[in-house]
Design an enzyme around this catalytic site. Structure first.
Site, PDB file in Angstrom:
ATOM      1  N   HIS A  76       3.386 -23.782 101.880  1.00 19.27           N
ATOM      2  CA  HIS A  76       3.651 -22.653 102.524  1.00 19.27           C
ATOM      3  C   HIS A  76       2.754 -21.521 102.172  1.00 19.27           C
ATOM      4  CE1 HIS A  76       6.905 -21.846 100.072  1.00 19.27           C
ATOM      5  NE2 HIS A  76       6.375 -20.601 100.258  1.00 19.27           N
ATOM      6  N   ASP A 107       6.346 -29.722 101.469  1.00 25.24           N
ATOM      7  CA  ASP A 107       5.747 -28.352 101.029  1.00 25.24           C
ATOM      8  C   ASP A 107       5.180 -28.352  99.697  1.00 25.24           C
ATOM      9  OD1 ASP A 107       5.744 -25.564 101.272  1.00 25.24           O
ATOM     10  OD2 ASP A 107       7.769 -25.276 100.544  1.00 25.24           O
ATOM     11  N   SER A 190       6.932 -18.303  95.093  1.00 25.43           N
ATOM     12  CA  SER A 190       6.852 -19.406  95.635  1.00 25.43           C
ATOM     13  C   SER A 190       5.641 -20.216  94.989  1.00 25.43           C
ATOM     14  CB  SER A 190       6.578 -19.385  97.063  1.00 25.43           C
ATOM     15  OG  SER A 190       7.715 -18.838  97.719  1.00 25.43           O
TER      16      SER A 190
END
Length: 346
Positions: A76, A107, A190
């Site tokens: 992402h 992911d 992230s």
């Protein structure tokens, strides 16, 4: 000297390999003339206006896993990227390219930069994590808001292990066996590493549970063993091989089946057929075995067994708890690539 604790040394070992990933996305939008902004006018003149391409900028983190420039991060973070710029803590910047095909389901993605003798983060070899041990989250929550691109460090503990999330609640992403930590994972972190006190990467920081948008002490990381398997698939095959094969066929255990087989419960899935030379056959499974759990997670029926295999990849080893002739045992099965002459399988 006493201030150079294990945490300090762990950060010194990993942080040179933690990078900031800046992403530019191109989004097409239709701009309406002012007189057509009224919904009533747009209804009668839907084709009015002009299409423009707007640049959107976002950022995240990642970490170098090889000295020649392979970087592991979240899918992402780089999703829809038209341009990727990777910044190292030493001030160098590189144009990055997505290597192979990123995998939205797990992911995870690999980004490649052209470099040599780059610092790389050591990956933990064993999944011997302990609840309560130190956990260090490293990443860059600021991006280019400040000039210093050196990563930020937050420290906490491993709060829980083996957290699973329903695919229907996670935008079709499959998060299994996640590491939960109270080390702050903020927007921009992230894709960065979660590190143990030995200075080894144990996970990929992925998302948080938050009502405010900021860290509330509930963050989750993909275990590095799973991330390494996904990364190895991408590096070797150019994509993640989700098209696996077990060769077993199952159905729900009904009350009648449970009574006829003298099973202690009517929960589980009974194996009705095993294809020759399949992973199930190689594992030693038999027709009539009743699957009661997958990787330690109890299952009620055939549907839940299939759900447990969602997100699995070729080469993954899974543990099936079964009842055979009244005795309980655990059978490991290694998923294999589906034969080319098969369109579907168990």
């Amino acid at each position: 000297e006493s201030r150079r604790s294990a945490i300090v040394q762990a950060v010194e070992r990993v942080s040179p390999a933690v990078v900031t990933i800046s992403v530019t996305q191109l989004r097409r939008e239709r701009v309406m003339p002012p007189m057509f902004n009224d919904p009533r006018w747009r209804h009668f003149f839907p084709d009015k206006g002009r299409e423009i391409i707007r640049e959107l900028n976002s950022m995240g983190s990642g970490f170098i896993v090889s000295s020649d420039g392979h970087i592991l991060t979240n899918e992402h973070v780089i999703h829809g990227a038209s341009r990727i710029v990777v910044s190292l803590p030493d001030g160098r910047s590189f144009e990055g390219k997505v290597f192979g095909k990123s995998d939205a389901q797990t992911d995870l993605a690999v980004v490649k930069i052209d470099g040599s003798d780059l610092p790389s983060a050591p990956l933990a070899e064993e999944a011997d994590l302990m609840i309560g041990e130190w956990a260090i989250a490293i990443g860059n929550p600021f991006g280019y808001l400040i000039r210093d691109v050196k990563p930020t460090v937050t420290v906490g503990v491993i709060s829980a292990l083996n957290r699973d999330f329903d695919v229907t609640t996670m935008n079709n992403q499959v998060y299994r066996d996640m590491i939960q930590t109270d080390a702050s994972i903020n927007p921009g972190n992230s894709g960065g590493p979660l590190v143990n006190s030995n200075g080894e990467v144990i996970g990929v920081n992925s998302f948080i549970f938050s009502q405010s948008g900021g860290s509330q002490g509930v963050g989750f990381a993909i275990p590095i063993q799973r991330a390494r398997q996904i990364m190895d698939d991408i590096l070797r095959y150019g994509e993640v091989r989700h098209n696996f094969w077990t060769g077993i066929h199952i159905q729900d255990v009904t009350r009648w089946i449970a009574e006829s087989l003298r099973l202690p419960t009517d929960r589980g899935a009974i194996i009705t057929e095993i294809e020759p030379a399949s992973p199930g056959s190689i594992a030693g499974l038999r027709r009539g075995d009743v699957i009661t759990a997958v990787d330690g997670r109890p299952v009620k029926g055939a549907r839940e067994v299939r759900q447990e295999f969602v997100g699995a990849v070729v080469g993954q080893r899974m543990q099936l708890s079964i009842i055979r002739e009244g005795s309980e045992q655990t059978v490991p099965i290694t998923l294999d690539e589906m034969p080319t002459d098969r369109r579907s399988g168990g």
